[in-house]
Design a protein around this motif. Sequence first.
Motif, short mmCIF file in Angstrom:
data_model
loop_
_atom_site.label_atom_id
_atom_site.label_comp_id
_atom_site.label_asym_id
_atom_site.label_seq_id
_atom_site.Cartn_x
_atom_site.Cartn_y
_atom_site.Cartn_z
N GLU A 1 8.83 -11.66 -1.05
CA GLU A 1 7.78 -12.15 -0.17
C GLU A 1 7.39 -13.59 -0.46
O GLU A 1 7.19 -14.38 0.46
CB GLU A 1 6.57 -11.22 -0.35
CG GLU A 1 5.44 -11.42 0.58
CD GLU A 1 4.34 -10.37 0.38
OE1 GLU A 1 4.28 -9.74 -0.70
OE2 GLU A 1 3.53 -10.19 1.30
N SER B 1 0.84 -1.20 0.00
CA SER B 1 0.00 0.00 0.00
C SER B 1 0.88 1.26 0.00
O SER B 1 0.52 2.28 -0.59
CB SER B 1 -0.93 0.00 1.21
OG SER B 1 -1.81 -1.10 1.12
N THR C 1 -4.32 -2.32 9.59
CA THR C 1 -2.89 -2.31 9.88
C THR C 1 -2.55 -1.39 11.07
O THR C 1 -2.85 -0.19 11.03
CB THR C 1 -2.13 -1.91 8.60
OG1 THR C 1 -2.44 -2.88 7.61
CG2 THR C 1 -0.64 -1.84 8.81
N SER D 1 -4.84 1.37 2.90
CA SER D 1 -4.70 0.05 3.52
C SER D 1 -5.71 -0.91 2.93
O SER D 1 -6.91 -0.66 2.98
CB SER D 1 -4.93 0.17 5.03
OG SER D 1 -4.94 -1.10 5.63
N GLN D 2 -5.21 -1.99 2.36
CA GLN D 2 -6.10 -3.02 1.83
C GLN D 2 -7.07 -3.47 2.91
O GLN D 2 -8.27 -3.41 2.76
CB GLN D 2 -5.26 -4.21 1.31
CG GLN D 2 -6.02 -5.30 0.57
CD GLN D 2 -6.87 -6.22 1.44
OE1 GLN D 2 -8.06 -6.41 1.13
NE2 GLN D 2 -6.33 -6.74 2.50
N SER D 3 -6.50 -3.91 4.05
CA SER D 3 -7.32 -4.50 5.11
C SER D 3 -8.06 -3.46 5.94
O SER D 3 -9.10 -3.74 6.52
CB SER D 3 -6.42 -5.31 6.06
OG SER D 3 -5.46 -4.44 6.65
O1 M6R Z 1 -3.72 -4.14 4.63
P1 M6R Z 1 -2.63 -3.17 4.32
O2 M6R Z 1 -2.70 -2.66 2.92
O3 M6R Z 1 -2.54 -2.04 5.30
O4 M6R Z 1 -1.29 -4.00 4.46
C1 M6R Z 1 -0.04 -3.41 4.32
C2 M6R Z 1 1.05 -4.42 4.14
O5 M6R Z 1 1.15 -5.26 5.26
C3 M6R Z 1 0.83 -5.29 2.89
O6 M6R Z 1 0.69 -4.50 1.74
C4 M6R Z 1 1.99 -6.27 2.68
O7 M6R Z 1 3.15 -5.55 2.37
C5 M6R Z 1 1.65 -7.27 1.59
N1 M6R Z 1 1.76 -8.62 2.08
C6 M6R Z 1 2.52 -7.14 0.38
O8 M6R Z 1 2.19 -8.06 -0.62
#
Ligand code: M6R
Length: 357
Positions: free
Chosen positions: A241, A58, A107, A102-104
């Motif tokens: 990763e 992100s 974080t 943030s995807q989730s």
């Molecule tokens: O859910 P988020 O976008 O906040 O997560 C951030 C990182 O933990 C996440 O993008 C991580 O780097 C991924 N596993 C990368 O592929």
Amino acid sequence: EKGLYPHYMLKEIDEQPLVIRKVISKYQDSEGSIRIDAGLRNRLNEADRIYIMACGTSYHAGLVGKQLLEKIAGIPVETHIASEFLYNRPILSSKPFFIFISQSGETADSRGVLVTIKQLQYPTLTITNVPGSTLSREADYTLLTYAGPEIAVASTKAYTAQIAVLAILAFDVMRERERAPHVNPFHELSIAANAMEIMINKKEMMEEIVWQYLNASRNCFFIGRGVDYYVSLEGALKLKEISYIQAEGFAGGELKHGTIALIEEGTPAIAILTQAHVRANMRSNVQEIKARGAHVCTISMEGLEESEDHMVLPVVHELLTPLVSVIPLQLIAYYAAKYRGCDIDKPRNLAKSVTVE
Ligand code: M6R
């Protein structure tokens, strides 16, 4: 469900053009204009500087977002790694606006910043894939990325969806600031979605590249300039990763300041070249490492290509190239991990959502 797919990651890579089309449909109103909350628009237009906070992939989308917002909307932007910003806060401008990506939406590092910023009463926006997530609930505004559930730990479709939303936001702010509105963002995004589809259909080529370049290697370099540099960082993260190959992304011009010492006969390097204004500089950076023995795979864009390039991307808007150039890198990471027999969807030591600082 992953259906016939061997891994969620591959399914999610394949879904990306559809996700971009979904983002277009969600943010375009019936008149073809951008559908964005008026309050959010006003707050953004009052801001003298935008601060983007994020982690991992992100954060890499946030770096692309900086270029989009600065070059399209004309607002100064700083993109920060949330955990760094939290404990080493820079001097803020007088009217800052904060964007959390943030995807989730869960974080902890990003949330730490949000909590502090709310205490300071600055306006906040969360760009997230999960409606009702903590970061979404706690920020003043939310823009959803509509990528659908992302199951693989390695983020793919969330990244491209974040960039699409950031692009729409940049074009919206531009319109409000009355800069020449000569580009239709939805049209540009749909051209990008078509180009993404073309790249997704080149999986065999990507497998071949992995076989040729990464089969026996323990490390790999990614290089680029401008947004291509930011995509290099993302390509390297993806490869590290899931395949556990030591990989680093570098700015093309920075190699000669140290990193080039690591290049030896056969060192694999992936060069990304989609930016016309730095084409000549990148070509000479590629020559510099080739001359030291690097085994270079060049990914360029139509109009900038040379006959020996390994992959040529279809032309898209110069700031939307990350949507397309990241696809070969995601697939390279995927096949490299597959050849190594790695647990692609659940790489070691990692969790999908990092809820501790
Ligand atoms: O859910 P988020 O976008 O906040 O997560 C951030 C990182 O933990 C996440 O993008 C991580 O780097 C991924 N596993 C990368 O592929």
